[in-house]
Design an enzyme around this catalytic site. Structure first.
Site, short mmCIF file in Angstrom:
data_model
loop_
_atom_site.label_atom_id
_atom_site.label_comp_id
_atom_site.label_asym_id
_atom_site.label_seq_id
_atom_site.Cartn_x
_atom_site.Cartn_y
_atom_site.Cartn_z
N LYS A 1 -0.38 9.52 10.22
CA LYS A 1 1.17 9.59 10.54
C LYS A 1 1.49 10.61 9.49
O LYS A 1 1.31 11.87 9.80
CB LYS A 1 1.69 8.37 10.26
CG LYS A 1 1.18 6.97 10.79
CD LYS A 1 0.88 7.20 12.46
CE LYS A 1 0.80 5.70 13.11
NZ LYS A 1 -0.48 5.44 13.02
N ASP B 1 1.34 -1.95 3.01
CA ASP B 1 1.01 -0.91 3.99
C ASP B 1 2.22 -0.04 3.82
O ASP B 1 3.38 -0.31 4.11
CB ASP B 1 1.02 -1.41 5.59
CG ASP B 1 0.94 -0.37 6.51
OD1 ASP B 1 1.13 0.71 6.18
OD2 ASP B 1 0.42 -0.50 7.61
#
Length: 390
Positions: free
Chosen positions: A207, A182
């Site tokens: 994000k 990630d």
């Protein structure tokens, strides 16, 4: 485009070619499907991620432009865009793991990922072993005949431990395991895990990639074609596909990603450094500080240290709650990576599903406050923090 630096590649995104020209901006193809004259082309497009555009759940020109853009930035052969970051993570884990398989994961994980792994354990009999994110020998010692996959985070959420990607991915490859990383907290500007041996890279495009708090999305990028096609097929059956409008907004955000990351990191450095010296603060967790356990590793792996940090106040949870209710410029809200500075209390929000023992394993205290630093003027942010601390 492969020889260009990320700062240039984010500006010059993949574009659909028209009759002798191409658009400057990627168009939004807001359509559920496409019409064919040739039945063979229609059938072929149903079966592969790089075929003709057929149906929105399988492929869309705007979504594919996003997939090609992020795959290019990460150095992958292909990508699968999804409706959320957890959509990308679930598509990968559910596709690649079977009942009875063994998973190795780092100890500190995003709360949603940790909850998903707990669900895999409970529902499908997946076994999991947690190891430190910077200990390849612990990974090697954890390998079993049933081990299939290693799961890591470049920069962990929320106390920012940095994974030894070269060492951990090499250990995974030696054992014939798939490594999934990630990379949300770092973005492709600070780290490209495939360059360090990762097989799959996932992002919450909500994000930093989109960057403006107006998108929900995710993406998985693949180092190899076989995994790419396998997960694409599963994700389209699962229905995790990205929406074209969300993909279009994310492409707009990517074009300013390098500039935003530079400001996020600079503001974070200033705030973390000042808080680290403040008498009301007992600990600051940011890998750019010499006191952080990942400081040396982060200095070798990353050109800068990210726009998220956490800290503990001397008064514990009560002091943290007073601080969060006293800020005026920073906002008490979920998520990160947008232009605004956001704060939250991980134990009751992003990691609320974890037990007290699991919170301790992640390094999260009862009073830990996470700060996702925006691009405001740093002196305004510091004035806001200082008045809240007082």
């Amino acid at each position: 485009m492969t020889e260009l630096r990320p700062e240039t590649r984010t500006v010059h995104l993949p574009q659909p070619t028209l009759d002798g020209s191409r658009p400057i901006a990627v168009p939004l193809y807001q359509t559920s499907g496409f019409v064919f004259d040739d039945p063979a082309v229609f059938a072929d497009g149903m079966n592969r991620p790089d075929g003709a555009f057929v149906y929105g759940r399988l492929s869309n020109p705007t979504v594919r432009a996003l997939e090609e853009a992020v795959a290019g930035l990460e150095g992958g052969v292909g990508a699968v865009a999804t409706g959320s970051g957890m959509g990308a993570i679930n598509s990968v884990l559910l596709c690649l793991l079977r009942p009875g398989d063994h998973l190795i994961a780092q100890k500190a994980l995003y709360g949603g990922t940790a909850a998903m792994i707990n669900d895999l354990v409970a529902r499908f009999g997946i076994e999991v072993t947690y190891v430190p994110e910077d200990d390849p020998e612990a990974l090697r010692a954890a390998v079993r005949p049933s081990t299939k996959l290693v799961y890591l985070e470049t920069i962990a959420n929320p106390v920012t431990q940095v994974a030894d990607l070269p060492g951990m991915c090499a250990a995974a490859r030696e054992a014939g395991l798939i490594s999934v990383v990630d990379n949300t907290f770092a973005s492709p500007i600070l780290c490209r895990p495939i360059e360090h041996g990762a097989d799959v890279v996932v992002h919450s495009t909500t994000k930093y990639l989109s960057g403006h708090a107006d998108v929900l999305g995710g993406i998985a990028v693949f180092a190899g074609d076989e995994l790419y096609r396998k997960v694409w097929k599963y994700a389209t059956h699962l229905g995790a596909t990205a929406d074209p409008f969300a993909a279009w907004l994310t492409l707009r955000g990517i074009q300013t990603l390098p500039l935003r990351m530079e400001r996020h990191c600079a503001n974070t450095r200033e705030l973390a450094t000042r808080l680290d010296a403040h008498p009301a603060v007992s600990a600051v967790y940011w890998p750019g500080l010499p006191s952080h356990p990942s400081y040396a590793l982060a200095g070798k792996l990353l050109p800068d240290f990210g726009g998220v940090f956490s800290f503990d106040l001397v008064g514990g949870r009560e002091a943290g709650e007073r601080f969060m209710s006293s800020v005026r410029v920073a906002l008490l809200a979920p998520s990160l990576g947008g232009v605004e500075t956001l704060i939250l209390h991980p134990a009751t929000t992003s990691h609320k599903s974890l037990t007290a023992e699991e919170l301790a394993r992640h390094g999260i205290g009862e009073g830990t406050v996470r700060v996702a630093v925006g691009i405001e003027h740093v002196e305004d942010l510091w004035a806001d923090f200082a008045q809240a601390l007082s």
